[in-house]
Design a protein around this motif. Structure first.
Motif, PDB file in Angstrom:
ATOM      1  N   PHE A  23       0.862  -1.196   0.000  1.00 38.36           N
ATOM      2  CA  PHE A  23       0.000   0.000   0.000  1.00 38.36           C
ATOM      3  C   PHE A  23       0.889   1.234   0.000  1.00 38.36           C
ATOM      4  O   PHE A  23       2.079   1.161   0.318  1.00 38.36           O
ATOM      5  N   GLY A  24       0.312   2.349  -0.381  1.00 36.89           N
ATOM      6  CA  GLY A  24       1.039   3.614  -0.290  1.00 36.89           C
ATOM      7  C   GLY A  24       0.661   4.309   0.999  1.00 36.89           C
ATOM      8  O   GLY A  24      -0.422   4.085   1.532  1.00 36.89           O
ATOM      9  N   GLN A  54       0.228  10.189   7.089  1.00 37.53           N
ATOM     10  CA  GLN A  54       1.378   9.383   7.528  1.00 37.53           C
ATOM     11  C   GLN A  54       2.675  10.005   7.019  1.00 37.53           C
ATOM     12  O   GLN A  54       3.650  10.130   7.757  1.00 37.53           O
ATOM     13  N   GLY A  63      -6.444   2.102  13.870  1.00 38.91           N
ATOM     14  CA  GLY A  63      -6.383   1.685  12.474  1.00 38.91           C
ATOM     15  C   GLY A  63      -5.825   2.722  11.516  1.00 38.91           C
ATOM     16  O   GLY A  63      -5.808   2.520  10.313  1.00 38.91           O
ATOM     17  N   SER A  64      -5.351   3.840  12.048  1.00 35.92           N
ATOM     18  CA  SER A  64      -4.847   4.903  11.169  1.00 35.92           C
ATOM     19  C   SER A  64      -3.440   4.585  10.655  1.00 35.92           C
ATOM     20  O   SER A  64      -2.932   5.267   9.778  1.00 35.92           O
ATOM     21  N   GLY A  65      -2.812   3.556  11.227  1.00 36.61           N
ATOM     22  CA  GLY A  65      -1.498   3.142  10.735  1.00 36.61           C
ATOM     23  C   GLY A  65      -0.342   3.820  11.436  1.00 36.61           C
ATOM     24  O   GLY A  65       0.561   4.361  10.807  1.00 36.61           O
ATOM     25  N   LYS A  66      -0.354   3.747  12.755  1.00 40.90           N
ATOM     26  CA  LYS A  66       0.736   4.357  13.517  1.00 40.90           C
ATOM     27  C   LYS A  66       2.003   3.496  13.440  1.00 40.90           C
ATOM     28  O   LYS A  66       3.115   4.013  13.411  1.00 40.90           O
ATOM     29  N   THR A  67       1.792   2.161  13.410  1.00 40.09           N
ATOM     30  CA  THR A  67       2.947   1.270  13.461  1.00 40.09           C
ATOM     31  C   THR A  67       3.945   1.560  12.346  1.00 40.09           C
ATOM     32  O   THR A  67       5.144   1.696  12.594  1.00 40.09           O
ATOM     33  N   TYR A 117       7.827  -6.122   9.122  1.00 42.58           N
ATOM     34  CA  TYR A 117       8.456  -5.131   8.244  1.00 42.58           C
ATOM     35  C   TYR A 117       9.988  -5.233   8.303  1.00 42.58           C
ATOM     36  O   TYR A 117      10.667  -5.145   7.295  1.00 42.58           O
ATOM     37  N   ARG A 143     -11.380   2.111   3.826  1.00 49.89           N
ATOM     38  CA  ARG A 143     -11.943   1.601   5.086  1.00 49.89           C
ATOM     39  C   ARG A 143     -13.428   1.942   5.162  1.00 49.89           C
ATOM     40  O   ARG A 143     -13.829   3.057   4.879  1.00 49.89           O
ATOM     41  N   ASN A 166      -4.489  -7.397  15.021  1.00 45.78           N
ATOM     42  CA  ASN A 166      -4.781  -6.961  13.654  1.00 45.78           C
ATOM     43  C   ASN A 166      -5.092  -8.139  12.745  1.00 45.78           C
ATOM     44  O   ASN A 166      -4.200  -8.798  12.243  1.00 45.78           O
ATOM     45  N   ARG A 223     -10.890  -3.573   9.651  1.00 50.04           N
ATOM     46  CA  ARG A 223      -9.505  -3.392   9.205  1.00 50.04           C
ATOM     47  C   ARG A 223      -9.310  -3.850   7.771  1.00 50.04           C
ATOM     48  O   ARG A 223      -8.269  -3.604   7.183  1.00 50.04           O
TER      49      ARG A 223
HETATM   50  P1  ADP Z   1      -3.011   1.631  14.549  1.00 46.02           P
HETATM   51  O1  ADP Z   1      -2.881   3.077  14.239  1.00 46.02           O
HETATM   52  O2  ADP Z   1      -4.334   1.267  15.120  1.00 46.02           O
HETATM   53  O3  ADP Z   1      -1.867   1.114  15.372  1.00 46.02           O
HETATM   54  P2  ADP Z   1      -1.905  -0.116  12.613  1.00 46.02           P
HETATM   55  O4  ADP Z   1      -0.572   0.497  12.557  1.00 46.02           O
HETATM   56  O5  ADP Z   1      -2.060  -1.365  13.395  1.00 46.02           O
HETATM   57  O6  ADP Z   1      -2.952   0.932  13.131  1.00 46.02           O
HETATM   58  O7  ADP Z   1      -2.424  -0.305  11.138  1.00 46.02           O
HETATM   59  C1  ADP Z   1      -3.657  -0.924  10.883  1.00 46.02           C
HETATM   60  C2  ADP Z   1      -3.631  -1.674   9.555  1.00 46.02           C
HETATM   61  O8  ADP Z   1      -3.600  -0.747   8.471  1.00 46.02           O
HETATM   62  C3  ADP Z   1      -2.437  -2.553   9.371  1.00 46.02           C
HETATM   63  O9  ADP Z   1      -2.882  -3.757   8.791  1.00 46.02           O
HETATM   64  C4  ADP Z   1      -1.550  -1.801   8.396  1.00 46.02           C
HETATM   65  O10 ADP Z   1      -0.782  -2.661   7.609  1.00 46.02           O
HETATM   66  C5  ADP Z   1      -2.553  -1.067   7.569  1.00 46.02           C
HETATM   67  N1  ADP Z   1      -2.087   0.194   6.983  1.00 46.02           N
HETATM   68  C6  ADP Z   1      -1.296   1.106   7.576  1.00 46.02           C
HETATM   69  N2  ADP Z   1      -1.108   2.166   6.759  1.00 46.02           N
HETATM   70  C7  ADP Z   1      -1.800   1.917   5.635  1.00 46.02           C
HETATM   71  C8  ADP Z   1      -2.012   2.636   4.412  1.00 46.02           C
HETATM   72  N3  ADP Z   1      -1.468   3.838   4.195  1.00 46.02           N
HETATM   73  N4  ADP Z   1      -2.802   2.066   3.481  1.00 46.02           N
HETATM   74  C9  ADP Z   1      -3.360   0.867   3.696  1.00 46.02           C
HETATM   75  N5  ADP Z   1      -3.200   0.138   4.804  1.00 46.02           N
HETATM   76  C10 ADP Z   1      -2.437   0.655   5.781  1.00 46.02           C
END
Ligand code: ADP
Ligand code: MG
Length: 687
Positions: free
Chosen positions: A264-265, A270, A296-300, A337, A449, A551, A580
């Motif tokens: 994904f981009g 982010q 689910g915003s993709g903090k990791t 990763y 989403r 997740n 998710r």
């Molecule tokens: P949280 O912010 O709740 O910690 P996560 O980092 O667990 O969220 O990310 C949630 C899911 O979204 C993961 O499966 C991750 O791979 C996915 N993800 C993160 N960034 C993106 C993105 N830019 N586009 C699509 N999927 C993404």
């Protein structure tokens, strides 16, 4: 005549014992008494006719005694019936009384009573009101609002009022240092005026404003107090920034490799957060940045991009999480990763056996592990790093400042730090309690989403859900069933989950139902989570252990049992385990009837919105800052006059003035801080 800096015992009639009691409220001198402000006011400035009495409000009434009697109940009660000229009635109830009191209440006498209006079987009532017989005693009627002060054990309202009045006398002739007056350039009342007005609202003041805490004298003090708190945190921030950290040369090779490995981009948000972090890392001032984003915003992935800069510059990164489950989850998601990039990750937790632990420790000490993920085990004395340069803390409010400090101290130079939160923090809290941190916000969810459809359903309709589960599983999707019974012990909790497990297994023949709870050992828990992730389990019965981090995008239905027992933030976090993937997900909040008003409000909010920022604001309103901040800064939750929920609209002004104060001498700054804050925050600067 005592002066403001004199100790309490210089007040006549105030002894050592009382003084010690007041010390517990932070009151040591007469000046402190001045800052012990009313937390509300009683309005005895008008007599309210019974026809205008609202249940629940405190009012002053003037009525005639019609009859009195003792109720023949087991616990004796004195009942006094009052009427007005229209024959409307008010019943006074006394659960404690003496014969003298009973005899003084004579039919035909006129009473002034002040109290809360309640409603009973016979109509309006007051219980133990303050009262006066107008023919014999001075009336209760006042020309101004009556302050009500917070009390401590062994101190009465009247006594406290007397002592505060002594302090006010002393104030009249005193010169009180008013640092803030200069800053606000006489746009607001002076400190002296404001204090006098609030202890003794003058006749003719706008009393409704005072009652609502938006009178200019209150605003003046509220802004000053908020500014004092912000100032103290901004001082901490400056002190911290004056330390020297490692400069990271921002390079893009590893980052490019990581980007290429993603399917994904990044979202624009982010990308912006990563840039903000990189800018900090390229400076010798230590970073302390809060990364916020909804579930689910993709903090990791943002955190992973950040730590790659440490790796590229030859520094180790420590990732610390508050629970074992979360740490494991991070190990897995970060690891996924990082392994593709050939980066070695070590893991440390309290539940490891000696052999495992030693093996991991040696990787950390030698520097073989570029990234170390773990729980509280990370900052234990026995852990030493080869070259720690970057620290990532998840859910920092679950850690104390000292814990963060002991991890940071394992680095040779102050490390850069990134703090993550599981759910958003309300803006008003970021501005007050976290004014010492820089903030980056991921204010956008990855594309595609779906919002999670949220339904509230009574526990009694469990059977309907069984059908829904069968349907969802037939489509190849997976399900979480969360048991939230809050039992005394982990054992009882497990037992209640077990009952649900049996019920579901019996009713979902042919489906693979499994259970996970805190009593299972680590490897069992892991195996179950792995099976669920791999799609080998259809329905996972779980306690709230799965709250954060888990997740599994294929899971699209979540059922939460007894949802009424959980708080907003927790429910939002739980709900975030579904939705998710790209599939429409559903969250069913089951509840035990009857619902309390506050539980109903919580469930309604969740049904109406999936926006974590909105939910966070509501959560703060409902629970107050103390609950939300946890071990962090008790001072914010317990201010002298300000209340960050009620006074959120003043935070911006406070922030402006606190910036101006930073330009004043240190002595002036500290005088302001000490006037308002008991807690010493200087140690924050080290962490
Ligand atoms: P949280 O912010 O709740 O910690 P996560 O980092 O667990 O969220 O990310 C949630 C899911 O979204 C993961 O499966 C991750 O791979 C996915 N993800 C993160 N960034 C993106 C993105 N830019 N586009 C699509 N999927 C993404
Ligand atoms: Mg996460």
């Amino acid at each position: 005549m005592p002066t403001l800096s004199d100790p309490l015992i210089s007040i006549g009639g105030l002894g050592k014992k009382t003084s010690e009691r007041l010390n517990q409220l932070g009151i040591y001198t007469l000046e402190h008494l001045l800052f012990h402000l009313p937390n509300r006011y009683q309005d005895k400035t008008r007599i309210t006719p019974l026809s205008a009495a609202h249940v629940g409000s405190e009012i002053l009434v003037e009525l005639t005694i019609e009859r009195i009697e003792e109720a023949p109940t087991r616990q004796r009660q004195l009942l006094c019936y009052l009427t007005d000229e229209y024959n409307q009635r008010l019943l006074l109830r006394f659960f404690h009384f003496n014969q003298y009191q009973k005899q003084s209440l004579v039919r035909g006498e006129v009473l002034q009573c002040f109290g809360e209006v309640k409603v009973g079987r016979q109509g309006l009532e007051m219980h133990h009101p303050e009262y006066r017989l107008t023919s014999q005693q001075a009336p209760l009627f006042e020309s101004t609002l009556t302050p009500v002060y917070p009390l401590c054990q062994g101190v009465t309202q009247n006594k406290l009022k007397q002592w505060i009045n002594t302090a006010l006398e002393a104030l009249k002739t005193a010169v009180i240092n008013d640092h803030f007056e200069k800053i606000v350039k006489n746009t607001m009342p002076s400190l002296k005026e404001a204090l006098i007005t609030l202890h003794h609202p003058k006749k003719g003041e706008d009393l409704t404003k005072i009652a609502d805490f938006c009178h200019i004298s209150q605003q003046r003090l509220i802004i000053e107090e908020l500014a004092a708190h912000q100032l103290s945190l901004k001082q901490v921030k400056l002190k911290r920034k004056s330390k020297i950290s490692n400069i990271f040369n921002i390079e893009n090779e590893l980052s490019k490799k990581l980007s290429a490995s993603l399917n994904f981009g990044l979202t624009a948000a982010q990308g912006r957060c990563i840039e903000e972090i990189n800018t900090d890392l390229a400076s010798e001032q230590p970073m302390l940045r809060l990364l916020q984003g909804d579930v689910g915003s993709g903090k990791t992935i943002v955190a992973v991009f950040a730590l790659l800069q440490a790796v590229a510059n030859g520094f180790q990164t420590a990732v610390m999480a508050p629970t074992e489950i979360l740490a494991r989850q991070h190990q897995q998601s970060f690891g996924e990763y990082l392994s593709k990039l050939g980066i070695t990750v070590a893991y440390l937790s309290g539940s490891q056996n000696t052999a495992e632990r030693n093996e991991q420790l040696s990787k950390v000490i030698s520097g073989e592990a570029q990234v170390v993920i773990g729980t509280h085990a990370l900052f234990q004395e026995s852990v030493s790093f080869d070259n720690l340069g970057f620290v990532i803390i998840d859910e920092q409010h679950k850690f104390g400042v000292h814990q963060r400090l002991s991890l940071a101290q394992k680095a040779k130079k102050t490390p850069h730090q990134l703090v993550m939160t599981a759910t958003p923090i309300p803006r008003s809290l970021t501005m007050s309690a976290y004014a010492d941190l820089d903030t980056s916000i991921i204010d956008e969810l990855p594309p595609g989403r779906q919002t999670i459809q949220t339904i509230a359903l009574s526990n009694s309709r469990k059977d309907e859900i069984i059908e829904k589960i069968k349907k969802v599983c037939a489509e190849g999707r997976q399900i979480y069933w969360v048991c939230t019974l809050i039992e005394e012990s982990e054992m009882l909790r497990a037992e209640s989950a077990e009952n649900t497990f049996v019920y579901l297994s019996d009713n979902l023949l042919g489906l693979r139902v499994m259970m996970i709870h805190g009593r299972l050992n680590k490897s069992d828990k892991e195996a179950i989570m792995q099976d669920f992730t791999a799609g080998k389990i259809d329905v996972l019965v779980a306690t709230t252990v799965i709250e954060v981090g888990v997740n599994v995008p294929n899971a699209s239905l979540m059922i939460v049992e007894n949802a009424e027992r959980l708080g907003l933030a927790q429910l939002h976090q739980l709900r975030g385990r579904v939705g998710r993937g790209s599939e429409q997900s559903v969250c069913v909040l089951m509840y035990q009837s009857p619902l309390s008003d506050s539980a109903k409000e919580r469930l309604d909010i969740l049904r109406q919105t999936c926006d974590g920022f909105v939910i966070a604001e509501k959560d703060l309103e409902l629970r107050g800052p103390g609950e939300i901040l946890g071990t962090q800064q008790t001072g914010i939750a317990d201010m002298k006059i300000a209340n960050i929920v009620r006074d959120a609209y003043l935070l911006k002004q406070a922030s402006y003035y606190s910036e101006l104060m930073l330009g004043e001498s240190e002595a002036t700054q500290n005088a302001l801080i000490h006037r308002w804050i008991d807690e010493d925050r200087s140690h924050f600067a080290n962490a």
